[in-house]
Design a protein around this motif. Structure first.
Motif, short mmCIF file in Angstrom:
data_model
loop_
_atom_site.label_atom_id
_atom_site.label_comp_id
_atom_site.label_asym_id
_atom_site.label_seq_id
_atom_site.Cartn_x
_atom_site.Cartn_y
_atom_site.Cartn_z
N PRO A 275 0.81 -1.22 0.00
CA PRO A 275 0.00 0.00 0.00
C PRO A 275 0.84 1.27 0.00
CG PRO A 275 -0.51 -1.38 1.93
CD PRO A 275 0.42 -2.17 1.06
N LEU A 276 2.00 1.26 0.68
CA LEU A 276 2.86 2.45 0.69
C LEU A 276 3.37 2.76 -0.72
CD1 LEU A 276 5.51 3.43 3.33
CD2 LEU A 276 6.14 3.46 0.93
N THR A 277 3.84 1.73 -1.40
CA THR A 277 4.37 1.92 -2.76
C THR A 277 3.27 2.41 -3.70
OG1 THR A 277 6.02 0.22 -2.36
CG2 THR A 277 5.60 0.78 -4.67
N THR A 278 2.08 1.84 -3.56
CA THR A 278 0.94 2.29 -4.38
C THR A 278 0.65 3.76 -4.12
OG1 THR A 278 -0.02 0.08 -4.45
CG2 THR A 278 -1.52 1.92 -4.84
N LEU A 279 0.68 4.14 -2.85
CA LEU A 279 0.42 5.54 -2.49
C LEU A 279 1.45 6.47 -3.13
CD1 LEU A 279 -0.55 6.78 1.05
CD2 LEU A 279 1.35 7.88 -0.12
N VAL A 280 2.73 6.08 -3.04
CA VAL A 280 3.79 6.94 -3.59
C VAL A 280 3.68 7.02 -5.12
CG1 VAL A 280 6.29 7.25 -3.84
CG2 VAL A 280 5.34 6.53 -1.63
N LEU A 281 3.44 5.89 -5.76
CA LEU A 281 3.28 5.90 -7.23
C LEU A 281 2.09 6.76 -7.62
CD1 LEU A 281 3.87 2.10 -8.02
CD2 LEU A 281 5.16 4.00 -9.05
N ASP A 282 0.98 6.61 -6.90
CA ASP A 282 -0.24 7.35 -7.22
C ASP A 282 -0.02 8.86 -7.10
OD1 ASP A 282 -3.03 7.44 -7.86
OD2 ASP A 282 -3.43 7.88 -5.75
N ARG A 283 0.57 9.28 -5.97
CA ARG A 283 0.80 10.73 -5.76
C ARG A 283 1.82 11.27 -6.76
NH1 ARG A 283 -0.03 11.75 -0.05
NH2 ARG A 283 -1.90 10.56 0.46
N SER A 284 2.84 10.46 -7.07
CA SER A 284 3.89 10.91 -7.98
C SER A 284 3.34 11.11 -9.39
CB SER A 284 5.03 9.90 -8.03
OG SER A 284 5.56 9.70 -6.74
N LEU A 285 2.55 10.14 -9.84
CA LEU A 285 2.00 10.24 -11.20
C LEU A 285 0.93 11.33 -11.27
CD1 LEU A 285 1.98 6.45 -12.11
CD2 LEU A 285 3.51 8.22 -13.00
N ALA A 286 0.17 11.52 -10.18
CA ALA A 286 -0.80 12.63 -10.15
C ALA A 286 -0.07 13.96 -10.30
CB ALA A 286 -1.59 12.60 -8.83
N ALA A 287 1.08 14.08 -9.64
CA ALA A 287 1.85 15.33 -9.74
C ALA A 287 2.37 15.53 -11.16
CB ALA A 287 3.02 15.30 -8.73
N VAL A 288 2.93 14.48 -11.76
CA VAL A 288 3.44 14.59 -13.13
C VAL A 288 2.30 15.01 -14.07
CG1 VAL A 288 4.35 13.28 -15.10
CG2 VAL A 288 5.38 13.02 -12.84
N ALA A 289 1.12 14.41 -13.89
CA ALA A 289 -0.03 14.74 -14.74
C ALA A 289 -0.42 16.20 -14.57
CB ALA A 289 -1.21 13.82 -14.41
N ALA A 290 -0.42 16.69 -13.32
CA ALA A 290 -0.78 18.09 -13.07
C ALA A 290 0.24 19.04 -13.70
CB ALA A 290 -0.89 18.34 -11.57
N TRP A 291 1.52 18.73 -13.56
CA TRP A 291 2.55 19.60 -14.16
C TRP A 291 2.44 19.59 -15.68
CZ3 TRP A 291 6.55 16.57 -10.80
CH2 TRP A 291 6.43 16.99 -9.45
N ARG A 292 2.18 18.41 -16.25
CA ARG A 292 2.02 18.32 -17.72
C ARG A 292 0.86 19.18 -18.19
NH1 ARG A 292 4.28 14.19 -20.51
NH2 ARG A 292 2.54 13.84 -21.91
N ALA A 293 -0.25 19.11 -17.44
CA ALA A 293 -1.44 19.89 -17.82
C ALA A 293 -1.11 21.38 -17.81
CB ALA A 293 -2.59 19.58 -16.88
N ALA A 294 -0.16 21.77 -16.92
CA ALA A 294 0.24 23.18 -16.85
C ALA A 294 1.41 23.50 -17.78
CB ALA A 294 0.60 23.53 -15.40
N GLY A 295 1.80 22.53 -18.61
CA GLY A 295 2.81 22.81 -19.63
C GLY A 295 4.24 22.46 -19.25
N THR A 296 4.44 21.78 -18.13
CA THR A 296 5.80 21.41 -17.71
C THR A 296 5.95 19.88 -17.77
OG1 THR A 296 5.81 23.31 -16.21
CG2 THR A 296 7.54 21.65 -15.90
N ASP A 297 6.81 19.45 -18.66
CA ASP A 297 7.00 18.02 -18.88
C ASP A 297 8.18 17.51 -18.06
OD1 ASP A 297 6.96 15.47 -19.88
OD2 ASP A 297 7.67 16.01 -21.88
N LEU A 298 7.90 16.82 -16.98
CA LEU A 298 8.95 16.27 -16.11
C LEU A 298 8.74 14.77 -15.93
CD1 LEU A 298 8.94 18.93 -13.23
CD2 LEU A 298 10.74 18.63 -14.94
#
Ligand code: C2E
Ligand code: MG
Ligand code: MG
Ligand code: MG
Length: 288
Positions: A89-112
């Motif tokens: 569950p910890l790894t799932t949580l970290v993956l989920d939050r990390s990919l959510a952040a990448v998706a949010a930055w992408r939507a704002a035009g920053t590709d990381l």
């Protein structure tokens, strides 16, 4: 995620736990609450191209603030999570939050890209590959924007099984990185067998660069090895400009460390990038 299903591992009696100190035993109970009641946070630390200073990726680092104990470091609680069935569950949580952040930055035009650490147990979890695929789809993030970091030690714990999982993650299109490189006991022939694209020079060698001596030779050897095997080389623990410049001279690709930026909440990264763009003149390219 079904909370009951993910804590099922706790009902299995682990005799090794009883031999441990009381703090560690208490942490098992506390960590279960933490995972399910939102005490865990994901911070990100930037990684930049050594020659240009351009930030291209971040590493996700989990953070736990316990209401009474305060900050507990991942070096202390990740081993507890591994032994108590909470690492899934910890790894799932970290993956989920990390990919959510990448998706949010992408939507704002920053590709990381984001790098997530996988522990030994996670690499033995048969659900891991499906979880990664599910979360990439859920957040609609291209799989090559996710790097998974593994240590030599976790590979050596069960090489055949781990290498099979790494191939499956690679088939999804994820990047793979060997973390803390140079500190494990694996032979170099394993590096050749691993389907990885990157090595991270352990910070113990990076820290010693400025004082010259053996660490310089070790860092140069790792960079040369990486280049000859076609791997990107990242130096972690870069704490000052002098170390950064020495790394530029070796031909290392990426740097990560306090000199560039400390780990920060995912929400703070866009502001940090903006401040940096305003305050840092483009780094002149050094002749190498
Ligand atoms: P790591 O993956 O090798 O992460 C690098 C560690 O070095 C991090 O410590 C980071 O905060 C620290 N660091 C970064 N730059 C500097 C610097 O310039 N100087 C110094 N002295 N330290 C620096 P942190 O966050 O305490 O994490 C420790 C370890 O815990 C990580 O080592 C990783 O093995 C593990 N870890 C952290 N987050 C996770 C996670 O989400 N899952 C798993 N399985 N393990 C994690
Ligand atoms: Mg790491
Ligand atoms: Mg490391
Ligand atoms: Mg480490």
């Amino acid at each position: 995620h079904d909370a009951k299903a993910s804590t099922r591992g706790l009902r299995v009696f682990d005799p090794s736990l009883t031999a441990e100190d009381p703090r560690r035993l208490a942490l098992v109970t506390e960590l279960r609450t933490a995972v399910h009641e939102g005490q865990l946070e994901v911070h990100v630390q930037p990684q930049a191209e050594v020659l240009t200073g351009r930030v291209v990726s971040v590493e996700a680092l989990v953070r736990w603030t316990h209401p009474q104990l305060g900050r507990v470091g991942p070096d202390e609680f990740i081993p507890v999570a591994e032994r108590s069935g909470l690492i899934g569950p910890l790894t799932t949580l970290v993956l989920d939050r990390s990919l959510a952040a990448v998706a949010a930055w992408r939507a704002a035009g920053t590709d990381l890209s984001v790098a997530v650490n996988l522990s030994t147990r996670s690499l033995h979890d048969t659900d891991l590959v499906d979880e990664v695929a599910r979360l990439l789809r859920r957040h609609d993030v291209p799989s090559d924007r996710l790097t998974l970091e593994v240590t030599e030690g976790s590979v050596m714990a069960d090489p055949a099984r781990t290498i099979a999982v790494l191939h499956q993650l690679r088939d999804l299109g994820c990047r793979l990185s060997v973390d803390d490189f140079g500190t494990g006991y694996s032979s170099l022939s394993y590096l050749k067998r691993l389907p990885v694209q990157e090595v991270k020079i352990d910070q113990s060698f990076v820290t010693g660069l400025r004082s010259g001596g053996e660490d310089v030779a070790i860092v140069r050897a790792i960079v040369d090895l990486g280049r000859h095997l076609g791997l990107a080389v990242v130096a972690e623990g870069v704490e000052d400009q002098e170390t950064w410049d020495l790394l530029a001279d070796t031909g290392c690709d990426l740097v990560q460390g306090w000199h560039l930026g400390r780990p920060m909440p995912t929400a703070d990264l866009p502001g940090w990038l903006g401040d940096r763009a305003r305050s840092t003149p483009a780094r002149p390219l050094r002749a190498v």
